[in-house]
Scaffold this active site. Sequence first.
Site, PDB file in Angstrom:
ATOM      1  N   LYS A 186      40.050  38.343  39.377  1.00 31.90           N
ATOM      2  CA  LYS A 186      39.242  37.160  39.088  1.00 31.90           C
ATOM      3  C   LYS A 186      38.763  37.168  37.637  1.00 31.90           C
ATOM      4  O   LYS A 186      38.727  38.205  36.979  1.00 31.90           O
ATOM      5  CB  LYS A 186      38.030  37.092  40.040  1.00 31.90           C
ATOM      6  N   ASN A 187      38.367  35.997  37.136  1.00 35.21           N
ATOM      7  CA  ASN A 187      37.905  35.884  35.747  1.00 35.21           C
ATOM      8  C   ASN A 187      36.696  36.768  35.486  1.00 35.21           C
ATOM      9  O   ASN A 187      36.549  37.320  34.404  1.00 35.21           O
ATOM     10  CB  ASN A 187      37.570  34.434  35.412  1.00 35.21           C
TER      11      ASN A 187
END
Length: 393
Positions: A186-187
């Site tokens: 994920k970011n």
Amino acid sequence: MNIPLIDLKAQYKSISEDLDRVTKEVLSSANYIMGKNVTEFEMEFAEYIGVKHAISVGNGTDALVIALKSLGIGNGDEVITSTFTYFASAEAISAVGATPVFVDVEKETFNIDPTKIEEKITDKTKAIIPVHIFGQCAKMDEINEIAKKHNLKIVEDAAQASGAKYKGKRAGTLGDAACFSFFPTKNLSCAGDGGIIVTNDDGIATIARALRTHGSGENGQKAYNLLNNIKEEIETSKEGDDTVYNPLKYYNYLIGYNSRLDAIQAAILKVKLPYLDKWNAGRRRIAKIYDEKFKDSNVVTPIIAEENETIYHQYVLQCDDRDAMLVKLKEKGVATGVYYPVPLHLQKVYKDLGYKEGDMPIAEYLSHRTFAIPVYPELTEEEINYIVESIQA
């Protein structure tokens, strides 16, 4: 040249000194469960999103399950969600005993189509889970209007949308509660599993805090009293801590879960959070290059709605012969990902719900055409050009 779909080592190298420091601090402290790092990260993330409460949990799926349970959703209920998303969006609904009701998506944004939601509402419908797929928010104004009209709750599945904005408001502030994942890809990610629930609702927050730790202790008593309309003084204890011994954890009030964000993961996330906007901007910069380079090519670039500031969790292209494209890119050393090859309404586990091929034509169409290419902010100019040339070759 070999280019991975995401390069976790590159991100680590950019902040390795701080990550190594906080990891050693947690290890040497011997405070591994809950505690200062978890509390501080929850406060910092809540402030970043712009909400009153952030309740960290073991992973993004648990976040969805606990959020739904906190809203009182369970056996016999129905919850509407997108068919073009990761399995957890529907799995969480099933896990609390409710039935997922699938809705087709928009061809342009891949997000749930608000114009197709209302026809799926029945007297059993209790909530909508819009998924902000690939980092772009769903059409929340329309969805909120439908929810208000039918007295439904909204839980944003923002697993892929840490930092995304809709009409200037961050994902996570657009419903009754929202759920994020901190899975390593994920970011905003940790070094393992992690998730969080955010909300402005004091009641939801109280119940979620209780459910994540077996429905026990001070939060369990608060949640029990809240659910049963009981007003009494809550017992508290300053003895011990959650790592070694806390006497209150042996007093249980609700059937809950064992789902806590580890202190070491919270410490890592505290280091990374200040970089998130910069990293997301880097993804948008690369996406802009791709958009320009692929204008007159045999691939279709993502369409971002005017009201959205996406974070490009994935940069997803479409092409008529995806299989041939994937083979070509693999030969050239460019990693790709297919999101998602089978829409949820056609998954075997949901066969008993009675959906059939052709029920959700847009999602089915996209499932045969879409693929993601690298868009992580550490990509070099040389690598970006190589990816473009490989696709256009």
